[in-house]
Design a protein around this motif. Structure first.
Motif, PDB file in Angstrom:
ATOM      1  N   LEU A  73      55.597  69.147  45.935  1.00 63.81           N
ATOM      2  CA  LEU A  73      57.298  69.483  46.246  1.00 63.81           C
ATOM      3  C   LEU A  73      57.961  69.635  44.945  1.00 63.81           C
ATOM      4  CD1 LEU A  73      58.179  66.509  48.684  1.00 63.81           C
ATOM      5  CD2 LEU A  73      57.986  68.993  49.229  1.00 63.81           C
ATOM      6  N   ALA A  74      57.583  68.705  43.684  1.00 66.81           N
ATOM      7  CA  ALA A  74      58.253  68.956  42.602  1.00 66.81           C
ATOM      8  C   ALA A  74      57.734  70.616  41.940  1.00 66.81           C
ATOM      9  CB  ALA A  74      57.872  67.762  41.623  1.00 66.81           C
ATOM     10  N   ASP A  75      56.613  70.842  42.033  1.00 71.66           N
ATOM     11  CA  ASP A  75      56.109  72.147  41.801  1.00 71.66           C
ATOM     12  C   ASP A  75      56.688  73.250  42.269  1.00 71.66           C
ATOM     13  OD1 ASP A  75      53.942  73.614  40.310  1.00 71.66           O
ATOM     14  OD2 ASP A  75      53.194  74.120  42.148  1.00 71.66           O
ATOM     15  N   ALA A  76      57.015  72.988  43.636  1.00 70.63           N
ATOM     16  CA  ALA A  76      57.996  74.101  44.276  1.00 70.63           C
ATOM     17  C   ALA A  76      59.258  74.253  43.804  1.00 70.63           C
ATOM     18  CB  ALA A  76      57.835  73.914  45.846  1.00 70.63           C
ATOM     19  N   GLY A  77      59.799  73.181  43.382  1.00 68.95           N
ATOM     20  CA  GLY A  77      61.262  73.404  42.795  1.00 68.95           C
ATOM     21  C   GLY A  77      62.046  72.365  43.237  1.00 68.95           C
TER      22      GLY A  77
END
Length: 251
Positions: free
Chosen positions: A81-85
């Motif tokens: 999730l964090a990697d997706a923004g």
């Protein structure tokens, strides 16, 4: 002062065409005193995050796995999730608790994973109609808070959302006295467990058939720091007035 938060949970709604509504929300009047969060389906996360760059809107997920990686087909981790923004993730929503048999200990583990990935966890609590009618509401909420919220929670990584299950998507709304009783109870429990500093800094949202016509009244209730909005967040024409009402209540 706790900054108010208007959060939209799109649930299992939205394809690429829905990004036009997101753009309209992001391009609406910039709120001076509240934050705005949209939690689209995971298929839209990266595109949504890209679409709102530089705008006063944050993007969140609707759930995450407790593990960072592994053989968990169909799941999504907080790291992903964090990697997706994403900057936030909703956890323990009643639809997850009911449809996927999620219990407090699982939600607590997911929240720890969210914290480890620098995500803000929006942990949901709420009672059923039967529990409300049996006068068990505060016992239920107290148990969910104790079981679902990790000891490492702070005002920076935690948001609590009170969502009476019987009011979600039904058009039924608790009285302002009922909302106030639960929100005051949550605040007291947070202060008792984490101390006054942390307890007073955690934002407590109300969710359950919030719309433009009742937003002003709800936002005037003690310890209501914003809203977690379902269906009314899917359209800019419905969500922007709620954001405006929250912004006005904070200024």
């Amino acid at each position: 002062m706790r900054r108010k938060l208007a959060a939209g949970n799109w649930k299992m709604n939205g394809t690429a065409a829905a990004l036009e509504e997101l753009a309209e929300i992001a391009n609406g009047p910039e709120p001076a005193a509240c934050d705005v969060l949209i939690c689209p389906p995971s298929t839209l996360l990266s595109r949504a995050a890209e679409a709102i760059q530089g705008k006063p809107v944050s993007i969140g997920g609707q759930d995450c796995h407790a593990e960072a990686t592994g053989a968990h087909t169909g799941d999504i981790s907080a790291t992903m999730l964090a990697d997706a923004g994403a900057t936030h993730v909703i956890l323990g929503h009643s639809e997850r608790r009911q449809d996927h048999d999620e219990h407090d200990d699982a939600i607590r583990a997911k929240a720890r994973a969210a914290f480890d990935s620098d995500l803000i966890a929006v942990i949901c609590v709420g009672e059923s109609l039967a529990e409300r009618e049996s006068s068990n509401t505060l016992d239920i909420i107290g148990g969910q808070l104790s079981g679902s919220v990790p000891d490492s929670a702070t005002g920076h990584n935690l948001v609590i959302a009170y969502e009476p299950i019987w009011a979600i998507g039904t058009g039924k709304v608790p009285t302002t006295d009922q909302i106030g009783e639960v929100h005051d109870f949550i605040r007291t429990r947070l202060e008792r467990r984490f101390g006054a500093g942390v307890g007073r800094s955690v934002r407590i949202l109300y969710g359950g058939s919030v719309k433009a016509s009742n937003a002003e009244e709800i936002f005037a209730v003690s310890n209501v720091d914003g809203a977690l909005v379902g269906g009314a967040s899917l359209k800019a024409s419905d969500f922007l007035p709620i954001i405006a009402a929250l912004d006005a209540s904070a200024t």
